[in-house]
Design a protein around this motif. Structure first.
Motif, PDB file in Angstrom:
ATOM      1  N   PRO A  53      17.825  74.102  77.413  1.00  0.00           N
ATOM      2  CA  PRO A  53      16.782  74.742  77.093  1.00  0.00           C
ATOM      3  C   PRO A  53      17.086  75.466  75.621  1.00  0.00           C
ATOM      4  CG  PRO A  53      17.574  75.699  79.361  1.00  0.00           C
ATOM      5  CD  PRO A  53      18.647  74.842  78.757  1.00  0.00           C
ATOM      6  N   GLY A  54      16.110  74.831  74.799  1.00  0.00           N
ATOM      7  CA  GLY A  54      16.260  75.282  73.486  1.00  0.00           C
ATOM      8  C   GLY A  54      15.974  76.915  73.162  1.00  0.00           C
ATOM      9  N   HIS A  55      16.702  77.262  71.987  1.00  0.00           N
ATOM     10  CA  HIS A  55      16.164  78.739  71.984  1.00  0.00           C
ATOM     11  C   HIS A  55      16.699  79.812  72.793  1.00  0.00           C
ATOM     12  CE1 HIS A  55      14.492  76.807  68.230  1.00  0.00           C
ATOM     13  NE2 HIS A  55      13.915  76.252  69.197  1.00  0.00           N
ATOM     14  N   GLY A  56      16.066  81.085  72.957  1.00  0.00           N
ATOM     15  CA  GLY A  56      16.511  81.712  73.826  1.00  0.00           C
ATOM     16  C   GLY A  56      16.737  83.241  73.264  1.00  0.00           C
ATOM     17  N   GLY A  57      16.569  84.331  74.045  1.00  0.00           N
ATOM     18  CA  GLY A  57      17.035  85.538  73.400  1.00  0.00           C
ATOM     19  C   GLY A  57      15.948  85.873  72.240  1.00  0.00           C
ATOM     20  N   ASN A  58      16.624  86.544  71.235  1.00  0.00           N
ATOM     21  CA  ASN A  58      15.970  86.711  69.897  1.00  0.00           C
ATOM     22  C   ASN A  58      15.365  85.740  69.273  1.00  0.00           C
ATOM     23  OD1 ASN A  58      16.483  89.471  70.057  1.00  0.00           O
ATOM     24  ND2 ASN A  58      18.435  89.344  69.276  1.00  0.00           N
ATOM     25  N   ASP A  59      16.011  84.410  69.564  1.00  0.00           N
ATOM     26  CA  ASP A  59      15.589  83.189  68.840  1.00  0.00           C
ATOM     27  C   ASP A  59      14.306  82.513  69.666  1.00  0.00           C
ATOM     28  OD1 ASP A  59      15.202  80.658  67.557  1.00  0.00           O
ATOM     29  OD2 ASP A  59      17.203  79.912  68.380  1.00  0.00           O
ATOM     30  N   LYS A  60      13.099  82.796  69.046  1.00  0.00           N
ATOM     31  CA  LYS A  60      12.057  82.420  70.181  1.00  0.00           C
ATOM     32  C   LYS A  60      11.387  80.964  69.772  1.00  0.00           C
ATOM     33  CE  LYS A  60      10.238  87.096  69.737  1.00  0.00           C
ATOM     34  NZ  LYS A  60       9.166  88.212  69.256  1.00  0.00           N
ATOM     35  N   GLY A  61      11.857  80.456  68.647  1.00  0.00           N
ATOM     36  CA  GLY A  61      11.504  78.974  68.530  1.00  0.00           C
ATOM     37  C   GLY A  61       9.982  79.082  68.026  1.00  0.00           C
ATOM     38  N   GLY A  62       9.224  78.112  68.123  1.00  0.00           N
ATOM     39  CA  GLY A  62       7.892  78.084  67.630  1.00  0.00           C
ATOM     40  C   GLY A  62       6.964  78.905  68.588  1.00  0.00           C
ATOM     41  N   GLN A  63       5.777  79.179  67.954  1.00  0.00           N
ATOM     42  CA  GLN A  63       4.849  80.024  68.604  1.00  0.00           C
ATOM     43  C   GLN A  63       3.372  79.301  68.642  1.00  0.00           C
ATOM     44  OE1 GLN A  63       5.057  84.128  68.005  1.00  0.00           O
ATOM     45  NE2 GLN A  63       3.189  84.491  68.648  1.00  0.00           N
ATOM     46  N   GLN A  68       1.988  81.423  73.003  1.00  0.00           N
ATOM     47  CA  GLN A  68       3.121  80.575  73.759  1.00  0.00           C
ATOM     48  C   GLN A  68       4.097  80.834  72.960  1.00  0.00           C
ATOM     49  OE1 GLN A  68      -0.021  79.403  72.920  1.00  0.00           O
ATOM     50  NE2 GLN A  68      -1.079  78.845  74.793  1.00  0.00           N
ATOM     51  N   LEU A  69       5.379  80.683  73.595  1.00  0.00           N
ATOM     52  CA  LEU A  69       6.640  80.817  72.987  1.00  0.00           C
ATOM     53  C   LEU A  69       7.418  79.727  73.326  1.00  0.00           C
ATOM     54  CD1 LEU A  69       7.694  84.489  73.064  1.00  0.00           C
ATOM     55  CD2 LEU A  69       6.740  83.344  71.219  1.00  0.00           C
ATOM     56  N   GLU A  70       8.038  79.023  72.480  1.00  0.00           N
ATOM     57  CA  GLU A  70       8.890  77.661  72.506  1.00  0.00           C
ATOM     58  C   GLU A  70      10.119  77.942  73.669  1.00  0.00           C
ATOM     59  OE1 GLU A  70      11.596  74.329  70.144  1.00  0.00           O
ATOM     60  OE2 GLU A  70      10.509  75.776  69.302  1.00  0.00           O
ATOM     61  N   LYS A  71      10.705  79.168  73.479  1.00  0.00           N
ATOM     62  CA  LYS A  71      11.950  79.472  74.291  1.00  0.00           C
ATOM     63  C   LYS A  71      11.520  79.388  75.680  1.00  0.00           C
ATOM     64  CE  LYS A  71      11.658  84.540  74.062  1.00  0.00           C
ATOM     65  NZ  LYS A  71      12.540  85.800  73.655  1.00  0.00           N
ATOM     66  N   ARG A  72      10.299  80.072  75.970  1.00  0.00           N
ATOM     67  CA  ARG A  72       9.806  80.140  77.446  1.00  0.00           C
ATOM     68  C   ARG A  72       9.522  78.715  78.046  1.00  0.00           C
ATOM     69  NH1 ARG A  72       5.736  85.270  76.462  1.00  0.00           N
ATOM     70  NH2 ARG A  72       7.414  86.944  76.441  1.00  0.00           N
ATOM     71  N   VAL A  73       8.862  77.958  77.031  1.00  0.00           N
ATOM     72  CA  VAL A  73       8.195  76.500  77.595  1.00  0.00           C
ATOM     73  C   VAL A  73       9.830  75.761  77.784  1.00  0.00           C
ATOM     74  CG1 VAL A  73       7.196  74.321  77.007  1.00  0.00           C
ATOM     75  CG2 VAL A  73       6.233  76.639  76.295  1.00  0.00           C
ATOM     76  N   CYS A  74      10.557  75.737  77.062  1.00  0.00           N
ATOM     77  CA  CYS A  74      11.968  75.273  77.223  1.00  0.00           C
ATOM     78  C   CYS A  74      12.433  75.521  78.640  1.00  0.00           C
ATOM     79  CB  CYS A  74      12.826  75.433  76.061  1.00  0.00           C
ATOM     80  SG  CYS A  74      12.276  74.739  74.469  1.00  0.00           S
ATOM     81  N   LEU A  75      12.552  76.680  78.798  1.00  0.00           N
ATOM     82  CA  LEU A  75      13.336  77.165  80.174  1.00  0.00           C
ATOM     83  C   LEU A  75      12.446  76.815  81.311  1.00  0.00           C
ATOM     84  CD1 LEU A  75      15.713  78.747  81.179  1.00  0.00           C
ATOM     85  CD2 LEU A  75      14.205  80.831  81.187  1.00  0.00           C
ATOM     86  N   ASP A  98      18.411  81.668  81.715  1.00  0.00           N
ATOM     87  CA  ASP A  98      17.387  82.938  81.571  1.00  0.00           C
ATOM     88  C   ASP A  98      17.319  83.177  80.078  1.00  0.00           C
ATOM     89  OD1 ASP A  98      15.534  85.200  82.044  1.00  0.00           O
ATOM     90  OD2 ASP A  98      16.916  85.820  83.633  1.00  0.00           O
ATOM     91  N   ASP A  99      16.400  84.027  79.729  1.00  0.00           N
ATOM     92  CA  ASP A  99      16.059  84.541  78.395  1.00  0.00           C
ATOM     93  C   ASP A  99      17.279  85.089  77.624  1.00  0.00           C
ATOM     94  OD1 ASP A  99      14.828  84.559  75.963  1.00  0.00           O
ATOM     95  OD2 ASP A  99      13.308  86.353  76.774  1.00  0.00           O
ATOM     96  N   TYR A 100      18.129  84.497  77.193  1.00  0.00           N
ATOM     97  CA  TYR A 100      19.109  85.013  76.259  1.00  0.00           C
ATOM     98  C   TYR A 100      19.592  84.227  75.190  1.00  0.00           C
ATOM     99  CZ  TYR A 100      22.023  82.506  79.917  1.00  0.00           C
ATOM    100  OH  TYR A 100      22.153  81.516  80.862  1.00  0.00           O
ATOM    101  N   GLY A 101      20.191  84.572  74.319  1.00  0.00           N
ATOM    102  CA  GLY A 101      20.608  83.550  73.171  1.00  0.00           C
ATOM    103  C   GLY A 101      21.966  83.100  73.357  1.00  0.00           C
TER     104      GLY A 101
END
Length: 252
Positions: A53-63, A68-75, A98-101
């Protein structure tokens, strides 16, 4: 006679106990075997698929326009892909759960340590143009191109340079990308998925066929809403799982 009778009774009790014990062990063995058939354990014959899953944590990716946050969609998509692959007989390793870098090097190290047979890295596209929207599947163009001996650089202290190791898998990665496209294109997608070769730092150090899949542009209003739809994500996960398993079957 009384003494002999006691001995005979004792022998009978021992024989009875022995037979009872054997029956008990047989029942236990049958139950255990039945459980193994119902819930198979991982074996060396099962393909290992790394889901990233791309991104995560402080790296939110696209919005997206609705937050909507890319990191959440990816996970979310990664967890559905994990379930879909598991149901098709693959052993799945997630680079994050989970949501970590996690850094590019950490992702490559984890994937290589588990000796994956394939890696799918999940992302969304993004653009300043809110009308832009497409699906892309990238495979790597390693430093120096994809020709020549793979990972052949050595010296007295460095056994192998990771930045060239993907070169040996470029052709297989291209086949994986095409297999994924064939399945994804059966869904309702904007103009189908594009397969592209480009220098990808995330893929350089992976010692296995590997691709990056961008599932539409999160900056596109309609696409952003679809990426929050659980049924849509499940259908996408099934398509990606089927494309991955078909590639692995054809490659075996």
């Amino acid at each position: 006679m009384q003494k002999d009778s006691k001995i005979n009774k004792s022998c009978c009790f021992q024989r009875h106990g022995f037979l009872t014990g054997m029956v008990f062990l047989l029942v236990i063995a049958l139950l255990v075997c039945g459980n193994f058939r119902a819930s198979p354990v991982w074996s060396a014959d099962m393909p290992v698929v790394i889901v990233d899953p791309g991104h995560g944590g402080n790296d939110k990716g696209g919005q997206g326009p609705g937050g909507q946050l890319e990191k959440r969609v990816c996970l979310a998509l990664a967890k559905k892909l994990e379930a879909a692959l598991d149901g098709r007989g693959a052993q799945v390793i997630m680079t994050r759960t989970d949501d970590y870098g996690i850094s590019v090097d950490q992702r490559a190290s984890l994937a290589n340590r588990h000796q994956g047979d394939a890696l799918i890295s999940l992302h969304t596209g993004a653009s300043r143009n809110s009308a832009a929207n497409k699906h892309c599947i990238y495979y790597d163009l390693p430093p120096g191109g994809d020709q020549g001996p793979a990972a052949a650089d050595h010296d007295s202290t460095i056994a192998r340079k990771w930045d060239r190791i993907q070169r040996r898998h470029v052709r297989a990665s291209a086949l994986l990308a095409e297999s994924l496209r064939a399945q994804v294109d059966q869904l309702e997608m904007p103009d189908g998925a594009d397969v592209m070769q480009a220098p990808m730092a995330l893929l350089h150090g992976l010692d296995m066929p590997a691709v990056i899949y961008e599932t539409g542009y999160i900056t596109h209003p309609t696409m952003a809403e679809k990426l929050e739809n659980q049924a849509y994500l499940e259908s996408l996960a099934r398509a990606l799982a089927e494309g991955t398993m078909k590639f692995l079957r054809d490659s075996s």
